[in-house]
Write an enzyme that holds these catalytic residues in place. Sequence first.
Site, PDB file in Angstrom:
ATOM      1  N   GLY A  86      -5.293  -2.976  -5.788  1.00 20.39           N
ATOM      2  CA  GLY A  86      -4.765  -3.059  -4.576  1.00 20.39           C
ATOM      3  C   GLY A  86      -4.030  -1.871  -4.207  1.00 20.39           C
ATOM      4  O   GLY A  86      -4.269  -1.136  -5.406  1.00 20.39           O
ATOM      5  N   LEU A  87      -3.252  -1.801  -2.870  1.00 19.06           N
ATOM      6  CA  LEU A  87      -2.449  -1.102  -2.950  1.00 19.06           C
ATOM      7  C   LEU A  87      -2.610   0.055  -2.706  1.00 19.06           C
ATOM      8  O   LEU A  87      -2.686   1.320  -3.336  1.00 19.06           O
ATOM      9  CB  LEU A  87      -1.069  -1.253  -3.875  1.00 19.06           C
ATOM     10  CG  LEU A  87      -0.309  -1.893  -4.458  1.00 19.06           C
ATOM     11  CD1 LEU A  87       1.135  -1.587  -5.201  1.00 19.06           C
ATOM     12  CD2 LEU A  87       0.443  -2.529  -2.565  1.00 19.06           C
ATOM     13  N   CYS A  88      -4.204   0.569  -1.552  1.00 16.14           N
ATOM     14  CA  CYS A  88      -4.578   1.461  -1.566  1.00 16.14           C
ATOM     15  C   CYS A  88      -5.022   1.741   0.163  1.00 16.14           C
ATOM     16  O   CYS A  88      -5.907   1.884   0.154  1.00 16.14           O
ATOM     17  CB  CYS A  88      -6.049   2.075  -2.520  1.00 16.14           C
ATOM     18  SG  CYS A  88      -6.731   1.030  -2.958  1.00 16.14           S
ATOM     19  N   GLY A  89      -4.144   1.212   0.140  1.00 13.30           N
ATOM     20  CA  GLY A  89      -4.667   1.177   2.107  1.00 13.30           C
ATOM     21  C   GLY A  89      -5.648   0.615   1.970  1.00 13.30           C
ATOM     22  O   GLY A  89      -5.838  -0.802   1.893  1.00 13.30           O
TER      23      GLY A  89
END
Lengths: 296, 137
Positions: A86-89
């Site tokens: 994750g952590l990709c907007g």
Amino acid sequence: MANTREIRRRIKSIKNTAQITKAMQMVAASKMRRAQVAALAGRPMAELLNKVLVSVKEHVEIDSHPLLAVRPVKKELVILISTDKGLCGALNTNLFRELSPFDIGTASFVCTGRKGVQFVTRTRRDLLGDFAIGDSPRFRDTRPIANLAMEKFLSGEVDKVSVAYTHFINTLTQKPTIRPLLPISPFDLERGFKTAHDNDAAPAPKNAERAPGFIFEPGPEEVLDFVLPQYVRFQVFQMLVDTRASEHSARMVAMKSATDNAKQIVKELTLEYNKVRQAGITTELLEITTAQLALN
Amino acid sequence: MSTFRLEIVTPEARTYSDDVEMVVLPGADGEMGILPMHAPLLSLLKPGELRLKKDGHEISLAIGDGFVEVGPDRVSVITDMAVEERLIDEAATEAAIARAQADLKARDLGGEEVASIEASIAKSIAQLNLKRKRRSH
């Protein structure tokens, strides 16, 4: 007003977070450059494959090939290319939103990327398979996916195969896209590949460049039988590479704004901290002076 | 000496692109040599050795499945693997073959997977054969 120790603690923890997001931003930036190069590297292959297909088309009745057979769609297959982490907007969220038109009853899914698998199982869609592919995909990693899709299509289990992936436009823009894969449309063959950089893609080969009277070895049909599946495999590979480029770009941008936000908060908290500290000093001074006055 | 442009592309990169004097390819129906001014040809390739001659030197590459397009002044080889002979790691390739064969034995696989593993073995063997042949010279 909060006490100084608490504010100091918060500043420290936010600074730590900023450090992590900054590191992730750097990592994503370097991966992004590599992924963008990889997305570009497929272009010579795309042009050549296209040229060969155009040449073969002149000799063989290509429309009768089973991979081009258009059937009424009873069951369809979606290859969902998402990210592992994750952590990709909003990259994955936007992609999954595109999937809503697919009917849960008739569409099955093949996933690569953990986020996609989670989404498909969470929404109780039919998950046929899940392929784990690393950060820098090799062509052979994507072969099984394409092969599975072609097998299902040729056996008549599914009548249509689409790919859901994130089209890479530039570092700031990525577009969730659904692209039909099978049956191959003859129109697509002629127009050529849409690769990650189709804005500046080379124009279709000109007629003059094509030499007439090709010798085919072993024969035009055999060549076609090899080239068409290769075309499908290559498309899947290209879309995966595109998704990777999008992923790292999106992550870099997301991490950059996270770092900026953290720095902003640190700034605000430092101001607050100084205010509290000053207030404390003022009160103390006041107390001392009052005490002195009282003594006199 | 007349030359023609040889291009070897894989999905991952353009592996080779230069003017050469001759190229010998592992065609589906046997080995074939291509010289300048060859007639237009489209042929399938099987995993094996590709030799090219440039300025009197010979370079060998191991290539995988693919096909070749011979045009009036250029030859394009499209394959899913192309490794230059000096870059082949013999030990790693042997290990890969052993692993793939173990996979083939140990697991109950579908026809598709067997085919793909066999294809990868064929490619590895092509690399190995090339390497050994060079050394024995």
